[in-house]
Design a protein around this motif. Sequence first.
Motif, PDB file in Angstrom:
ATOM      1  N   LEU A 226       4.923 -10.662  -6.923  1.00 25.40           N
ATOM      2  CA  LEU A 226       3.934 -10.021  -6.167  1.00 25.40           C
ATOM      3  C   LEU A 226       3.622  -8.317  -6.587  1.00 25.40           C
ATOM      4  O   LEU A 226       2.731  -7.738  -7.102  1.00 25.40           O
ATOM      5  N   VAL A 227       5.026  -7.655  -6.081  1.00 23.80           N
ATOM      6  CA  VAL A 227       5.112  -6.544  -6.020  1.00 23.80           C
ATOM      7  C   VAL A 227       5.400  -6.153  -6.789  1.00 23.80           C
ATOM      8  O   VAL A 227       5.167  -4.473  -6.672  1.00 23.80           O
ATOM      9  N   TRP A 228       5.733  -6.524  -7.700  1.00 24.82           N
ATOM     10  CA  TRP A 228       6.533  -5.491  -8.653  1.00 24.82           C
ATOM     11  C   TRP A 228       5.558  -5.806 -10.404  1.00 24.82           C
ATOM     12  O   TRP A 228       5.069  -5.040 -10.975  1.00 24.82           O
ATOM     13  N   LEU A 229       5.004  -7.228 -10.293  1.00 30.59           N
ATOM     14  CA  LEU A 229       3.627  -7.157 -10.953  1.00 30.59           C
ATOM     15  C   LEU A 229       2.473  -5.954 -10.575  1.00 30.59           C
ATOM     16  O   LEU A 229       1.875  -5.399 -12.100  1.00 30.59           O
ATOM     17  N   LEU A 230       2.388  -5.513  -8.503  1.00 31.47           N
ATOM     18  CA  LEU A 230       1.089  -5.175  -9.118  1.00 31.47           C
ATOM     19  C   LEU A 230       2.072  -3.600  -8.459  1.00 31.47           C
ATOM     20  O   LEU A 230       0.771  -2.516  -9.239  1.00 31.47           O
ATOM     21  N   LEU A 231       3.031  -2.987  -9.067  1.00 28.86           N
ATOM     22  CA  LEU A 231       3.264  -1.762  -9.307  1.00 28.86           C
ATOM     23  C   LEU A 231       3.228  -0.920 -10.576  1.00 28.86           C
ATOM     24  O   LEU A 231       3.009  -0.304 -10.867  1.00 28.86           O
ATOM     25  N   GLY A 232       3.408  -2.454 -11.801  1.00 31.23           N
ATOM     26  CA  GLY A 232       4.178  -2.731 -12.882  1.00 31.23           C
ATOM     27  C   GLY A 232       2.582  -2.649 -13.523  1.00 31.23           C
ATOM     28  O   GLY A 232       2.328  -1.985 -14.665  1.00 31.23           O
ATOM     29  N   THR A 233       1.611  -3.232 -12.896  1.00 35.81           N
ATOM     30  CA  THR A 233       0.786  -2.914 -13.755  1.00 35.81           C
ATOM     31  C   THR A 233      -0.352  -2.024 -13.328  1.00 35.81           C
ATOM     32  O   THR A 233      -2.231  -2.388 -14.065  1.00 35.81           O
ATOM     33  N   SER A 234      -0.076  -1.352 -12.853  1.00 36.53           N
ATOM     34  CA  SER A 234      -0.847   0.136 -11.751  1.00 36.53           C
ATOM     35  C   SER A 234      -1.293   0.911 -13.310  1.00 36.53           C
ATOM     36  O   SER A 234      -2.681   1.266 -12.964  1.00 36.53           O
ATOM     37  N   PRO A 235      -1.086   1.311 -13.856  1.00 39.70           N
ATOM     38  CA  PRO A 235      -1.245   2.086 -15.418  1.00 39.70           C
ATOM     39  C   PRO A 235      -2.806   1.290 -16.185  1.00 39.70           C
ATOM     40  O   PRO A 235      -2.820   2.053 -16.259  1.00 39.70           O
TER      41      PRO A 235
ATOM     42  N   GLY B 248       2.643   1.677 -22.495  1.00 43.34           N
ATOM     43  CA  GLY B 248       3.707   2.296 -22.878  1.00 43.34           C
ATOM     44  C   GLY B 248       3.947   2.312 -21.471  1.00 43.34           C
ATOM     45  O   GLY B 248       5.707   2.088 -21.276  1.00 43.34           O
ATOM     46  N   SER B 249       3.044   3.264 -20.452  1.00 45.56           N
ATOM     47  CA  SER B 249       3.831   3.106 -18.981  1.00 45.56           C
ATOM     48  C   SER B 249       3.906   1.798 -18.081  1.00 45.56           C
ATOM     49  O   SER B 249       5.727   1.781 -17.409  1.00 45.56           O
ATOM     50  N   THR B 250       3.795   0.714 -18.073  1.00 43.80           N
ATOM     51  CA  THR B 250       3.225  -0.587 -17.658  1.00 43.80           C
ATOM     52  C   THR B 250       4.727  -0.881 -17.580  1.00 43.80           C
ATOM     53  O   THR B 250       5.390  -2.015 -16.838  1.00 43.80           O
ATOM     54  N   LEU B 251       5.045  -0.871 -19.025  1.00 44.33           N
ATOM     55  CA  LEU B 251       6.024  -1.770 -19.338  1.00 44.33           C
ATOM     56  C   LEU B 251       7.591  -0.397 -18.898  1.00 44.33           C
ATOM     57  O   LEU B 251       8.142  -1.925 -18.677  1.00 44.33           O
ATOM     58  N   LEU B 252       7.241   0.900 -19.149  1.00 45.43           N
ATOM     59  CA  LEU B 252       8.623   1.047 -18.041  1.00 45.43           C
ATOM     60  C   LEU B 252       8.117   0.556 -16.752  1.00 45.43           C
ATOM     61  O   LEU B 252       9.431   0.644 -16.565  1.00 45.43           O
ATOM     62  N   LEU B 253       7.065   0.721 -16.488  1.00 48.52           N
ATOM     63  CA  LEU B 253       7.045   0.119 -14.552  1.00 48.52           C
ATOM     64  C   LEU B 253       7.406  -1.522 -14.873  1.00 48.52           C
ATOM     65  O   LEU B 253       8.386  -1.394 -13.431  1.00 48.52           O
ATOM     66  N   LEU B 254       7.529  -2.040 -15.112  1.00 49.39           N
ATOM     67  CA  LEU B 254       8.297  -3.879 -15.635  1.00 49.39           C
ATOM     68  C   LEU B 254       9.093  -3.633 -15.890  1.00 49.39           C
ATOM     69  O   LEU B 254      10.128  -4.323 -15.339  1.00 49.39           O
ATOM     70  N   ILE B 255      10.192  -2.863 -17.010  1.00 51.83           N
ATOM     71  CA  ILE B 255      11.247  -2.802 -16.947  1.00 51.83           C
ATOM     72  C   ILE B 255      12.525  -1.963 -15.907  1.00 51.83           C
ATOM     73  O   ILE B 255      13.813  -2.484 -16.069  1.00 51.83           O
TER      74      ILE B 255
ATOM     75  N   PHE C 158      -3.813   6.311  -8.800  1.00 50.39           N
ATOM     76  CA  PHE C 158      -4.729   7.414  -9.159  1.00 50.39           C
ATOM     77  C   PHE C 158      -5.582   5.409 -10.170  1.00 50.39           C
ATOM     78  O   PHE C 158      -6.920   5.972  -9.866  1.00 50.39           O
ATOM     79  N   ALA C 159      -4.097   4.446  -9.785  1.00 51.98           N
ATOM     80  CA  ALA C 159      -5.878   3.097  -9.716  1.00 51.98           C
ATOM     81  C   ALA C 159      -6.988   2.971  -8.609  1.00 51.98           C
ATOM     82  O   ALA C 159      -7.472   2.562  -9.025  1.00 51.98           O
ATOM     83  N   LEU C 160      -6.044   2.845  -7.952  1.00 49.94           N
ATOM     84  CA  LEU C 160      -7.014   3.132  -6.245  1.00 49.94           C
ATOM     85  C   LEU C 160      -7.904   4.211  -6.583  1.00 49.94           C
ATOM     86  O   LEU C 160      -9.416   3.369  -5.793  1.00 49.94           O
ATOM     87  N   THR C 161      -8.028   5.322  -6.584  1.00 53.23           N
ATOM     88  CA  THR C 161      -9.096   6.295  -7.372  1.00 53.23           C
ATOM     89  C   THR C 161      -9.771   5.630  -7.774  1.00 53.23           C
ATOM     90  O   THR C 161     -12.034   5.651  -8.012  1.00 53.23           O
ATOM     91  N   ALA C 162      -9.450   4.958  -9.438  1.00 52.42           N
ATOM     92  CA  ALA C 162     -10.521   4.836 -10.011  1.00 52.42           C
ATOM     93  C   ALA C 162     -11.468   3.419  -9.355  1.00 52.42           C
ATOM     94  O   ALA C 162     -12.598   2.777  -9.653  1.00 52.42           O
ATOM     95  N   VAL C 163     -10.150   2.316  -8.928  1.00 52.66           N
ATOM     96  CA  VAL C 163     -11.456   1.467  -7.872  1.00 52.66           C
ATOM     97  C   VAL C 163     -12.255   1.998  -6.934  1.00 52.66           C
ATOM     98  O   VAL C 163     -13.556   1.456  -6.993  1.00 52.66           O
TER      99      VAL C 163
ATOM    100  N   PRO D  71       1.377  -2.870  -1.063  1.00 55.33           N
ATOM    101  CA  PRO D  71       2.841  -3.591  -1.342  1.00 55.33           C
ATOM    102  C   PRO D  71       2.981  -4.310  -0.667  1.00 55.33           C
ATOM    103  O   PRO D  71       3.615  -5.165  -0.563  1.00 55.33           O
ATOM    104  N   VAL D  72       3.139  -3.827   0.414  1.00 57.00           N
ATOM    105  CA  VAL D  72       2.963  -4.275   1.873  1.00 57.00           C
ATOM    106  C   VAL D  72       2.014  -5.914   2.416  1.00 57.00           C
ATOM    107  O   VAL D  72       3.481  -6.448   2.562  1.00 57.00           O
ATOM    108  N   VAL D  73       0.799  -5.122   1.955  1.00 61.50           N
ATOM    109  CA  VAL D  73      -0.081  -6.831   2.202  1.00 61.50           C
ATOM    110  C   VAL D  73       0.357  -7.607   0.935  1.00 61.50           C
ATOM    111  O   VAL D  73       0.610  -8.943   1.718  1.00 61.50           O
TER     112      VAL D  73
END
Length: 868
Positions: A706-715, A736-743, A778-783, A812-814
């Motif tokens: 779940l943490v991997w998905l949270l950080l990887g999909t943040s862009p 592209g940034s999402t794929l990079l963070l996931l790999i 930046f993702a949380l700022t947009a939300v 990520p901790v939560v």
Amino acid sequence: MARTVERDWVGPQLENALTRLPRLIDLPMTVAVRHDRPAALPEGTSPLDVFRRCDQQMLIVGEPGAGKSVLMLRVMRELLEADDASVPIPFPVVLPPDLPAPTDLVEWLAWRVPPLFGGTIDEAVDLMRLGAVVPCLEGLDFVADAHLAGWAVAIRRYPELPMIVAIREATAETSRLGSSLTGTVRLHDLSTTALNEAVVALGDRGRPIRDLLADNPSVREWCTTPLMLSVVATANLSGDWDGPSLDEVVAFTTASEDPRLLSGVLQPSPLARQHIREQYVVLRTYVLDLLDMSSPAVPRDPAAAEPAMSTPVLARGLRGLARAMRTGRQEYFDTVTLLAASDPAEARRTGTRIHAPRSQQELLVMLGVAGVVLSVKSWPVVPHALLGFGLTILLLWYSRVYGGLFEAPALRWAGRWTHALAGEWRVPLEMTALTCAVTLAYAAMAKVPFGRAVAAAGVMSLALLAVGLGAGLVKFRVRGVAAEPARDLSRALVRGLAAGAVIGPGYAAAAVWSAHLAGTGGIPAGAWDDNLALGCFSVFLVAGGSALFRHVVDRVRLVVEYRVPWQLPVFLSTAVERGFLVATSSGYRFTHTTVRAAVEVGLERRPADEPASSSRSGPWSSGLDAPEVIYASVLDEVMARRDIRRRTAAHRGLEEEQLRASLMVVRASVLTEVSRLESTYRDILAEARAADDADPHLRSSLPAGLVWLLLGTSPLWELVFPLGPRSLLDTAVGIGSTLLLLIVPFWALSRRDDDKGCAGALAAGIAYLVLAMIFSVFALTAVVNHFFGPPPPDAIGGWRAFVAGAGAFLLPVVTACTGRVIGRAVDHLLLGRHATWTDAHAAYGAWRTALGVRVLVRADVHLGPAEN
């Protein structure tokens, strides 16, 4: 330098040795100079004379507990006390256990000399080459096997360098150090005469030992080292010596790293195993006596004393500390660096990680990450961007100088940004050049005029240089012996806050001025407050905030993974008062590695510390649960019991082999008597295996996923909640940034065991964390802007920036905690209540105990009444 070595190293350890044994024993020693035959040294020979006879190159070899470290300390003491300018000053060096050997040993050692007397690295090299200082190397026995040959080669490369090395005899033969150093001093076991003289020297404490040696001549076979003699002199020898099982003794011999003990247990002779069992029982009794001391050695005022630590907490902490040190292959526990894997003397004194990888690719990684940070909003130059750029540069330079932001020592390098105070200007000059180059490149992307770009780059370079030097001025050195972590923590916090309050406003003003020079026009009044707060926070993070974060992380790791008490200062001081640990400089060590193993294994069977069994940790994993195997093991234990041996020797018509043969004849009937317990054990074992095979392990894999998905999909969050108009290029960059963070995490994990790719994996991990946090902010700022509207034009940051920054760390901790709760619930739902490996271990123990009782009853039948 001499005063420092005596106060922080030699004095405490020799005092501890004299506490355990009132008189330092003159051990039987032989010395071999160059290729001469070993010659016995007369009793009373001065250690300094031995050092001179070895032509200032002294290799001390001996078995564990023979007194190698104490002899080295005695040589160091006499070198320090000698009234002769030609006698070198010793300085202790503990070799790092898990790091490869340096290419130049003299340069590596030179980094450890200046903190003891001042001066530069070049002066330290000259002092060593002239023979004015002599390094005293310890820890070769704990160096990983993969690096031992490299360290031996590094030592042999300087055949004329004065040096003292302490090492086990087996390790010395493996590394071929005996032929490279001038003199080899071999410590032998205590002879009968030396042992008797040592016991007489103990006075009243020697009476029980004299009775023990008189009643049990076989005890002399293992009570021939100063270590065991000191333990026996303190231990309470009352009780059943046959208490520990063979499994417990084997665990002790494995943890002690003493080949003599393990070979003794593996011998087919029951008498040899009984000797090892008796030795372990004495050590365990010694440990329990120290644990149950009613009052500390140093009296305190009851009204002002802190609450006494309860025995269970102290027991858990000691066992956890022993496990942590054995896991990290460390002999010392440094309260300053906690579990940082580096040379304790280096970490205590200089706080630097000179073993950090220094590949040229790191500079490219830093430039790439800095470019990403600056290109997030690459249109107007704003003070926030310049402050973030400066903080990134500083932290990335930490990763180069100290071996990684999350690998650096925790407190001693707090604020030690550069080596400028020691005359090393290469690091700050390279940092200044990097700052100028990247700032000019960023200004060119933003189409800032060249003159203004040069002015802005110059201002920011000087500002970052001032931050580095200013943070270096707030460094501190721990004075005294065994400084408490709580005091270090508060001191680093106060000095970091002071540095942020003094240097932060100037740093923020430089960023605002550079932005003004770049053409942003007037700066709104609200921006001054925001940039001032950000500047103070950045300087605080550089001057110690990240070190405090690492310190807290290590404390949490000690509590969670090893169950070391959170009140670390109270725990360590109590352990020193009870006699388990000895304080050296700002660190601690067990009185001996053998005692440390006895602590770990002797406290293992307490209910609060019972380890979790697994499919690989029980007798079922190696086929030792076969009835015939268990019966043979139980029979060996019964035949090795002291009372059975005594009664067999007193029996006129029965020899030991005849008794063994008689008990082997009744094996089938005895196994039948306990067949019900065996069936119960087999059923529980089958259920435990079935539960283990069906366990999906969601409780451990789901949080990480779940943490991997949270950080990887943040862009991608900005695609759902856009901050403004987005082009096709912005969408492609987000994907592209999402794929990079996931790999990247999978690639880094695949390279962590590769020696060549380890540095790249570390750099990729740092870059991944930086990118993930930036995109999360930046993702949380947009939300937040999507639900509460954008901020006013003249307000930069505010509560929205605080929510986005705090959420990037807390979310990520939560998420991980939520995933673990869900995983545990799903595991329980799928598995229900099944037998565990702990249940199987308990059933196995009940079966084995009942079998031992039956065999002992049959032996009593053959031997007759006990009085015969």
